[in-house]
Design a protein around this motif. Structure first.
Motif, PDB file in Angstrom:
ATOM      1  N   SER A   1       4.233   5.503  -5.510  1.00  0.00           N
ATOM      2  CA  SER A   1       4.241   5.452  -6.965  1.00  0.00           C
ATOM      3  C   SER A   1       3.221   6.442  -7.540  1.00  0.00           C
ATOM      4  O   SER A   1       3.505   7.161  -8.495  1.00  0.00           O
ATOM      5  CB  SER A   1       3.936   4.033  -7.431  1.00  0.00           C
ATOM      6  N   ALA A   2       2.042   6.479  -6.954  1.00  0.00           N
ATOM      7  CA  ALA A   2       1.014   7.421  -7.412  1.00  0.00           C
ATOM      8  C   ALA A   2       1.460   8.859  -7.165  1.00  0.00           C
ATOM      9  O   ALA A   2       1.234   9.753  -8.001  1.00  0.00           O
ATOM     10  CB  ALA A   2      -0.313   7.147  -6.701  1.00  0.00           C
ATOM     11  N   LEU A   3       2.114   9.103  -6.054  1.00  0.00           N
ATOM     12  CA  LEU A   3       2.608  10.439  -5.741  1.00  0.00           C
ATOM     13  C   LEU A   3       3.683  10.873  -6.745  1.00  0.00           C
ATOM     14  O   LEU A   3       3.692  12.021  -7.200  1.00  0.00           O
ATOM     15  CB  LEU A   3       3.167  10.458  -4.315  1.00  0.00           C
ATOM     16  N   GLN A   4       4.556   9.966  -7.138  1.00  0.00           N
ATOM     17  CA  GLN A   4       5.586  10.281  -8.134  1.00  0.00           C
ATOM     18  C   GLN A   4       4.956  10.581  -9.494  1.00  0.00           C
ATOM     19  O   GLN A   4       5.375  11.500 -10.196  1.00  0.00           O
ATOM     20  CB  GLN A   4       6.583   9.136  -8.263  1.00  0.00           C
ATOM     21  N   ARG A   5       3.956   9.798  -9.877  1.00  0.00           N
ATOM     22  CA  ARG A   5       3.264  10.068 -11.141  1.00  0.00           C
ATOM     23  C   ARG A   5       2.581  11.427 -11.116  1.00  0.00           C
ATOM     24  O   ARG A   5       2.636  12.188 -12.086  1.00  0.00           O
ATOM     25  CB  ARG A   5       2.240   8.972 -11.443  1.00  0.00           C
ATOM     26  N   LEU A   6       1.939  11.749  -9.999  1.00  0.00           N
ATOM     27  CA  LEU A   6       1.286  13.044  -9.857  1.00  0.00           C
ATOM     28  C   LEU A   6       2.311  14.176  -9.948  1.00  0.00           C
ATOM     29  O   LEU A   6       2.069  15.198 -10.599  1.00  0.00           O
ATOM     30  CB  LEU A   6       0.531  13.120  -8.525  1.00  0.00           C
ATOM     31  N   ARG A   7       3.465  14.009  -9.344  1.00  0.00           N
ATOM     32  CA  ARG A   7       4.516  15.027  -9.398  1.00  0.00           C
ATOM     33  C   ARG A   7       5.002  15.216 -10.836  1.00  0.00           C
ATOM     34  O   ARG A   7       5.177  16.336 -11.296  1.00  0.00           O
ATOM     35  CB  ARG A   7       5.687  14.628  -8.500  1.00  0.00           C
ATOM     36  N   ARG A   8       5.197  14.116 -11.578  1.00  0.00           N
ATOM     37  CA  ARG A   8       5.640  14.217 -12.972  1.00  0.00           C
ATOM     38  C   ARG A   8       4.599  14.913 -13.846  1.00  0.00           C
ATOM     39  O   ARG A   8       4.922  15.755 -14.675  1.00  0.00           O
ATOM     40  CB  ARG A   8       5.947  12.837 -13.550  1.00  0.00           C
TER      41      ARG A   8
ATOM     42  N   LEU B   1       0.828  -1.190   0.000  1.00  0.00           N
ATOM     43  CA  LEU B   1       0.000   0.000   0.000  1.00  0.00           C
ATOM     44  C   LEU B   1       0.874   1.255   0.000  1.00  0.00           C
ATOM     45  O   LEU B   1       0.630   2.198  -0.732  1.00  0.00           O
ATOM     46  CB  LEU B   1      -0.930  -0.008   1.214  1.00  0.00           C
ATOM     47  N   GLU B   2       1.915   1.225   0.804  1.00  0.00           N
ATOM     48  CA  GLU B   2       2.839   2.360   0.855  1.00  0.00           C
ATOM     49  C   GLU B   2       3.554   2.540  -0.482  1.00  0.00           C
ATOM     50  O   GLU B   2       3.678   3.662  -0.975  1.00  0.00           O
ATOM     51  CB  GLU B   2       3.868   2.146   1.968  1.00  0.00           C
ATOM     52  N   SER B   3       3.996   1.469  -1.111  1.00  0.00           N
ATOM     53  CA  SER B   3       4.691   1.599  -2.394  1.00  0.00           C
ATOM     54  C   SER B   3       3.740   2.084  -3.487  1.00  0.00           C
ATOM     55  O   SER B   3       4.118   2.863  -4.348  1.00  0.00           O
ATOM     56  CB  SER B   3       5.356   0.281  -2.790  1.00  0.00           C
ATOM     57  N   ARG B   4       2.459   1.630  -3.442  1.00  0.00           N
ATOM     58  CA  ARG B   4       1.485   2.124  -4.420  1.00  0.00           C
ATOM     59  C   ARG B   4       1.212   3.605  -4.211  1.00  0.00           C
ATOM     60  O   ARG B   4       1.082   4.363  -5.160  1.00  0.00           O
ATOM     61  CB  ARG B   4       0.183   1.325  -4.333  1.00  0.00           C
ATOM     62  N   PHE B   5       1.140   4.013  -2.951  1.00  0.00           N
ATOM     63  CA  PHE B   5       0.930   5.427  -2.652  1.00  0.00           C
ATOM     64  C   PHE B   5       2.114   6.263  -3.136  1.00  0.00           C
ATOM     65  O   PHE B   5       1.925   7.302  -3.772  1.00  0.00           O
ATOM     66  CB  PHE B   5       0.723   5.621  -1.141  1.00  0.00           C
TER      67      PHE B   5
END
Length: 159
Positions: A19-26, A13-17
């Protein structure tokens, strides 16, 4: 014991969160970069740095004739930078001093393509309407007719 049961579920769950945060930043950075790029294309730095001055063009030569033709003038306002660019280009082409090249006519025009309706053979032009000017310069012996876009970036000398 409870801590051991939650640990296997919290890591994915933490890694998915993350990963989603990195995509949002990009995506956010891409949007900001695209916005800055579009601002740079639509508002050149020179346009922001200096005010636009206009030259009112009217009848300046009265009824003088060049090559047997009368020269009519249309009153209009065009940016002074456009006049300066055209006069400089004509001076370089003819080797005449700038002061000898008089602006006698400037008429707003809308050209049918990016080549200002003067495409050379095999030349590819944008197929869009281009707002611009038809500008006439003269000296005591000759006259020259230019076509240009509204900002004087594209210019063509009629032959």
């Amino acid at each position: 014991m409870r801590h051991l049961l939650l640990q296997p579920f919290s890591a994915p769950l933490e890694s998915r969160f993350l990963s989603a945060l990195q995509r949002l930043r990009r995506v956010s950075l891409s949007i900001v970069f695209l916005g800055l790029l579009l601002m740079g294309l639509l508002l050149p730095s020179r346009a922001l740095a200096q005010p636009i001055t206009f030259v009112t063009v009217g009848t300046t030569l009265g009824s003088q004739n060049f090559a047997g033709q009368s020269i009519a003038s249309v009153t209009s306002e065009m940016p002074a930078i456009v006049v300066a660019r055209l006069r400089q280009d004509l001076s370089q082409r003819t080797q005449l001093p700038l002061a000898k090249l008089k602006l006698i006519e400037a008429e707003p025009k809308t050209w049918n393509d990016g080549c200002l309706d003067m495409a050379a053979p095999e030349e590819i032009c944008t197929q869009a309407l281009v707002k611009g000017w038809r500008v006439v310069f003269a000296n005591a012996n000759q006259r020259w007719i230019y076509r240009t876009d509204h900002q004087g970036r594209v210019l063509r000398l009629e032959r």
